[in-house]
Scaffold this motif. Structure first.
Motif, mmCIF file in Angstrom:
data_model
loop_
_atom_site.group_PDB
_atom_site.id
_atom_site.type_symbol
_atom_site.label_atom_id
_atom_site.label_comp_id
_atom_site.label_asym_id
_atom_site.label_seq_id
_atom_site.Cartn_x
_atom_site.Cartn_y
_atom_site.Cartn_z
ATOM 1 N N THR A 138 0.824 -1.279 0.155
ATOM 2 C CA THR A 138 -0.090 0.030 -0.011
ATOM 3 C C THR A 138 0.834 1.200 0.050
ATOM 4 O OG1 THR A 138 -1.714 -1.121 1.197
ATOM 5 C CG2 THR A 138 -1.962 0.975 1.203
ATOM 6 N N LYS A 139 1.995 1.167 0.809
ATOM 7 C CA LYS A 139 2.914 2.504 0.732
ATOM 8 C C LYS A 139 3.373 2.650 -0.559
ATOM 9 C CE LYS A 139 4.451 2.143 5.598
ATOM 10 N NZ LYS A 139 5.853 1.872 6.513
ATOM 11 N N LYS A 140 3.872 1.468 -1.195
ATOM 12 C CA LYS A 140 4.528 1.767 -2.528
ATOM 13 C C LYS A 140 3.293 2.301 -3.494
ATOM 14 C CE LYS A 140 7.567 -1.993 -2.287
ATOM 15 N NZ LYS A 140 8.214 -3.255 -2.949
ATOM 16 N N GLN A 141 2.021 1.942 -3.221
ATOM 17 C CA GLN A 141 0.990 2.445 -4.313
ATOM 18 C C GLN A 141 0.893 3.962 -4.109
ATOM 19 O OE1 GLN A 141 -0.699 1.247 -6.847
ATOM 20 N NE2 GLN A 141 0.812 -0.400 -7.018
ATOM 21 N N ILE A 142 0.506 4.202 -2.750
ATOM 22 C CA ILE A 142 -0.079 5.403 -2.278
ATOM 23 C C ILE A 142 0.779 6.618 -1.501
ATOM 24 C CG2 ILE A 142 -2.534 4.646 -2.215
ATOM 25 C CD1 ILE A 142 -2.334 4.525 0.714
ATOM 26 N N GLY A 143 1.969 6.059 -1.337
ATOM 27 C CA GLY A 143 2.810 6.959 -0.366
ATOM 28 C C GLY A 143 2.908 6.429 0.971
ATOM 29 N N GLU A 144 3.504 7.293 1.646
ATOM 30 C CA GLU A 144 3.686 6.753 3.205
ATOM 31 C C GLU A 144 2.020 6.708 3.948
ATOM 32 O OE1 GLU A 144 5.598 6.251 6.562
ATOM 33 O OE2 GLU A 144 6.548 6.593 4.636
ATOM 34 N N LEU A 145 2.207 5.789 4.747
ATOM 35 C CA LEU A 145 0.822 5.851 5.527
ATOM 36 C C LEU A 145 0.628 6.624 6.651
ATOM 37 C CD1 LEU A 145 0.539 1.642 5.465
ATOM 38 C CD2 LEU A 145 -0.550 3.099 3.859
ATOM 39 N N THR A 146 -0.190 7.399 6.636
ATOM 40 C CA THR A 146 -0.515 8.193 7.608
ATOM 41 C C THR A 146 -1.524 7.517 8.836
ATOM 42 O OG1 THR A 146 -2.527 9.196 6.699
ATOM 43 C CG2 THR A 146 -0.399 10.272 6.341
ATOM 44 N N ASP A 147 -1.615 7.958 10.081
ATOM 45 C CA ASP A 147 -2.379 7.295 10.850
ATOM 46 C C ASP A 147 -3.859 6.705 10.355
ATOM 47 O OD1 ASP A 147 -0.735 7.416 12.691
ATOM 48 O OD2 ASP A 147 -1.522 8.833 13.867
ATOM 49 N N GLY A 148 -4.480 7.709 9.683
ATOM 50 C CA GLY A 148 -5.943 7.249 8.836
ATOM 51 C C GLY A 148 -5.758 6.183 7.829
ATOM 52 N N LYS A 149 -4.731 6.137 7.309
ATOM 53 C CA LYS A 149 -4.555 5.028 6.227
ATOM 54 C C LYS A 149 -4.077 3.796 6.888
ATOM 55 C CE LYS A 149 -3.183 8.272 2.632
ATOM 56 N NZ LYS A 149 -2.085 8.870 1.954
ATOM 57 N N GLU A 150 -3.043 3.810 7.900
ATOM 58 C CA GLU A 150 -2.588 2.699 8.520
ATOM 59 C C GLU A 150 -3.801 2.059 9.591
ATOM 60 O OE1 GLU A 150 0.691 2.523 11.757
ATOM 61 O OE2 GLU A 150 1.352 2.742 9.681
ATOM 62 N N ASP A 151 -4.859 2.807 9.821
ATOM 63 C CA ASP A 151 -5.877 2.395 10.665
ATOM 64 C C ASP A 151 -6.762 1.294 9.773
ATOM 65 O OD1 ASP A 151 -5.127 3.857 12.824
ATOM 66 O OD2 ASP A 151 -6.677 5.377 12.444
ATOM 67 N N TRP A 152 -6.646 1.030 8.490
ATOM 68 C CA TRP A 152 -7.143 0.191 7.975
ATOM 69 C C TRP A 152 -6.935 -1.284 8.315
ATOM 70 C CZ3 TRP A 152 -11.323 0.286 4.711
ATOM 71 C CH2 TRP A 152 -11.820 1.527 4.061
ATOM 72 N N PHE A 153 -5.524 -1.279 8.861
ATOM 73 C CA PHE A 153 -5.180 -2.746 9.227
ATOM 74 C C PHE A 153 -5.051 -2.861 10.574
ATOM 75 C CE2 PHE A 153 -3.091 -1.126 5.305
ATOM 76 C CZ PHE A 153 -3.437 -1.818 4.243
ATOM 77 N N GLY A 154 -5.615 -1.833 11.446
ATOM 78 C CA GLY A 154 -5.283 -1.812 12.932
ATOM 79 C C GLY A 154 -6.577 -1.642 13.593
ATOM 80 N N GLU A 155 -6.835 -0.548 14.182
ATOM 81 C CA GLU A 155 -8.005 -0.324 15.011
ATOM 82 C C GLU A 155 -9.292 -0.057 14.262
ATOM 83 O OE1 GLU A 155 -8.098 -0.237 18.502
ATOM 84 O OE2 GLU A 155 -6.241 -1.068 18.137
ATOM 85 N N GLY A 156 -8.997 0.418 13.001
ATOM 86 C CA GLY A 156 -10.109 0.611 12.189
ATOM 87 C C GLY A 156 -10.474 2.068 11.844
ATOM 88 N N LEU A 157 -11.144 2.311 11.029
ATOM 89 C CA LEU A 157 -11.425 3.689 10.539
ATOM 90 C C LEU A 157 -12.926 3.944 11.003
ATOM 91 C CD1 LEU A 157 -9.803 4.148 6.872
ATOM 92 C CD2 LEU A 157 -9.227 4.996 9.000
#
Length: 124
Positions: free
Chosen positions: A41-60
Protein backbone atom coordinates in the motif's frame (compact mmCIF):
# COMPACT_ATOMS: atom_id res chain seq x y z
CA UNK A 1 -22.43 -15.67 0.43
CA UNK A 2 -20.64 -17.99 2.89
CA UNK A 3 -21.22 -16.87 6.48
CA UNK A 4 -18.93 -19.53 7.97
CA UNK A 5 -15.83 -17.33 7.67
CA UNK A 6 -14.10 -16.53 10.97
CA UNK A 7 -11.44 -13.90 11.62
CA UNK A 8 -7.93 -15.27 11.90
CA UNK A 9 -5.65 -14.41 14.82
CA UNK A 10 -2.40 -12.49 14.26
CA UNK A 11 -0.14 -15.51 14.87
CA UNK A 12 -2.16 -18.00 12.78
CA UNK A 13 -0.08 -19.58 10.01
CA UNK A 14 -1.46 -19.81 6.48
CA UNK A 15 -0.25 -21.75 3.45
CA UNK A 16 -1.85 -20.84 0.12
CA UNK A 17 -1.78 -23.12 -2.90
CA UNK A 18 -2.02 -20.51 -5.63
CA UNK A 19 -3.07 -16.98 -6.34
CA UNK A 20 -1.53 -13.56 -6.10
CA UNK A 21 -0.16 -12.91 -2.62
CA UNK A 22 1.65 -10.00 -0.97
CA UNK A 23 4.38 -12.05 0.72
CA UNK A 24 7.37 -13.82 -0.82
CA UNK A 25 6.54 -17.20 0.71
CA UNK A 26 3.39 -19.26 0.33
CA UNK A 27 3.46 -19.92 4.11
CA UNK A 28 3.14 -16.94 6.42
CA UNK A 29 1.46 -15.59 9.55
CA UNK A 30 -1.45 -13.17 9.48
CA UNK A 31 0.90 -10.50 10.92
CA UNK A 32 3.38 -11.06 8.08
CA UNK A 33 0.62 -10.79 5.51
CA UNK A 34 -0.74 -7.55 6.99
CA UNK A 35 2.77 -6.07 7.14
CA UNK A 36 3.32 -7.00 3.48
CA UNK A 37 -0.03 -5.47 2.54
CA UNK A 38 0.96 -2.28 4.34
CA UNK A 39 4.26 -2.21 2.40
CA UNK A 40 2.46 -2.75 -0.90
CA UNK A 41 0.00 0.00 0.00
CA UNK A 42 2.89 2.37 0.81
CA UNK A 43 4.37 1.74 -2.63
CA UNK A 44 1.04 2.53 -4.28
CA UNK A 45 -0.08 5.57 -2.31
CA UNK A 46 2.99 6.80 -0.48
CA UNK A 47 3.57 7.08 3.26
CA UNK A 48 0.85 5.59 5.44
CA UNK A 49 -0.50 8.26 7.73
CA UNK A 50 -2.46 7.28 10.83
CA UNK A 51 -5.72 7.33 8.91
CA UNK A 52 -4.41 5.00 6.21
CA UNK A 53 -2.68 2.69 8.69
CA UNK A 54 -5.90 2.31 10.66
CA UNK A 55 -7.30 0.18 7.82
CA UNK A 56 -5.01 -2.58 9.18
CA UNK A 57 -5.32 -1.96 12.93
CA UNK A 58 -7.92 -0.23 15.06
CA UNK A 59 -10.16 0.53 12.12
CA UNK A 60 -11.51 3.75 10.66
CA UNK A 61 -14.55 5.56 12.00
CA UNK A 62 -17.34 5.18 9.49
CA UNK A 63 -20.99 4.66 8.96
CA UNK A 64 -22.70 2.05 6.81
CA UNK A 65 -26.07 1.79 5.14
CA UNK A 66 -27.26 -1.78 4.66
CA UNK A 67 -29.95 -2.65 2.13
CA UNK A 68 -33.33 -2.43 3.80
CA UNK A 69 -32.02 -0.45 6.80
CA UNK A 70 -33.88 2.71 7.81
CA UNK A 71 -30.75 4.68 8.67
CA UNK A 72 -26.97 4.72 8.70
CA UNK A 73 -25.14 2.82 11.46
CA UNK A 74 -21.96 4.29 12.96
CA UNK A 75 -18.95 2.08 13.73
CA UNK A 76 -15.49 1.14 12.49
CA UNK A 77 -14.21 -0.65 9.42
CA UNK A 78 -10.89 -2.48 8.94
CA UNK A 79 -9.25 -5.09 6.73
CA UNK A 80 -8.90 -8.62 8.15
CA UNK A 81 -8.14 -12.11 6.95
CA UNK A 82 -10.84 -14.72 7.36
CA UNK A 83 -10.94 -18.48 6.99
CA UNK A 84 -13.67 -21.04 6.44
CA UNK A 85 -12.97 -24.79 6.60
CA UNK A 86 -14.00 -27.08 3.79
CA UNK A 87 -17.05 -29.15 4.62
CA UNK A 88 -15.49 -32.58 4.74
CA UNK A 89 -17.41 -35.43 6.29
CA UNK A 90 -14.55 -36.97 8.23
CA UNK A 91 -15.61 -39.94 10.30
CA UNK A 92 -13.36 -41.91 12.63
CA UNK A 93 -12.52 -45.23 10.93
CA UNK A 94 -13.78 -47.18 13.94
CA UNK A 95 -17.07 -45.30 13.96
CA UNK A 96 -17.41 -45.97 10.23
CA UNK A 97 -17.19 -49.70 11.07
CA UNK A 98 -20.00 -49.32 13.59
CA UNK A 99 -17.81 -49.39 16.70
CA UNK A 100 -18.20 -46.56 19.19
CA UNK A 101 -14.85 -44.95 20.05
CA UNK A 102 -15.22 -45.78 23.76
CA UNK A 103 -15.55 -49.56 23.10
CA UNK A 104 -12.30 -49.99 21.15
CA UNK A 105 -9.37 -51.74 22.80
CA UNK A 106 -6.04 -50.03 22.34
CA UNK A 107 -2.72 -51.89 22.43
CA UNK A 108 -1.67 -49.32 25.00
CA UNK A 109 -4.51 -50.15 27.40
CA UNK A 110 -2.43 -52.90 29.08
CA UNK A 111 0.50 -50.52 29.64
CA UNK A 112 -1.80 -47.78 30.96
CA UNK A 113 -3.42 -50.25 33.37
CA UNK A 114 -0.01 -51.28 34.74
CA UNK A 115 1.07 -47.65 35.16
CA UNK A 116 -2.10 -46.76 37.07
CA UNK A 117 -1.73 -49.75 39.37
CA UNK A 118 1.86 -48.76 40.21
CA UNK A 119 3.54 -51.48 38.19
CA UNK A 120 5.99 -50.25 35.60
CA UNK A 121 6.17 -52.20 32.32
CA UNK A 122 9.27 -54.28 31.87
CA UNK A 123 11.50 -52.73 29.20
CA UNK A 124 13.75 -55.79 28.75
Amino acid sequence: MNDNFKNLEHEDVITVYSGQIFVSSRTFTVDEFIAAMMQATKKQIGELTDGKEDWFGEGLDCKILKPGAKSWQRGKVRLTLEFTPENLDVVDANEANGLPQSKIDSPLDDIRQKMHSGNQPNNS
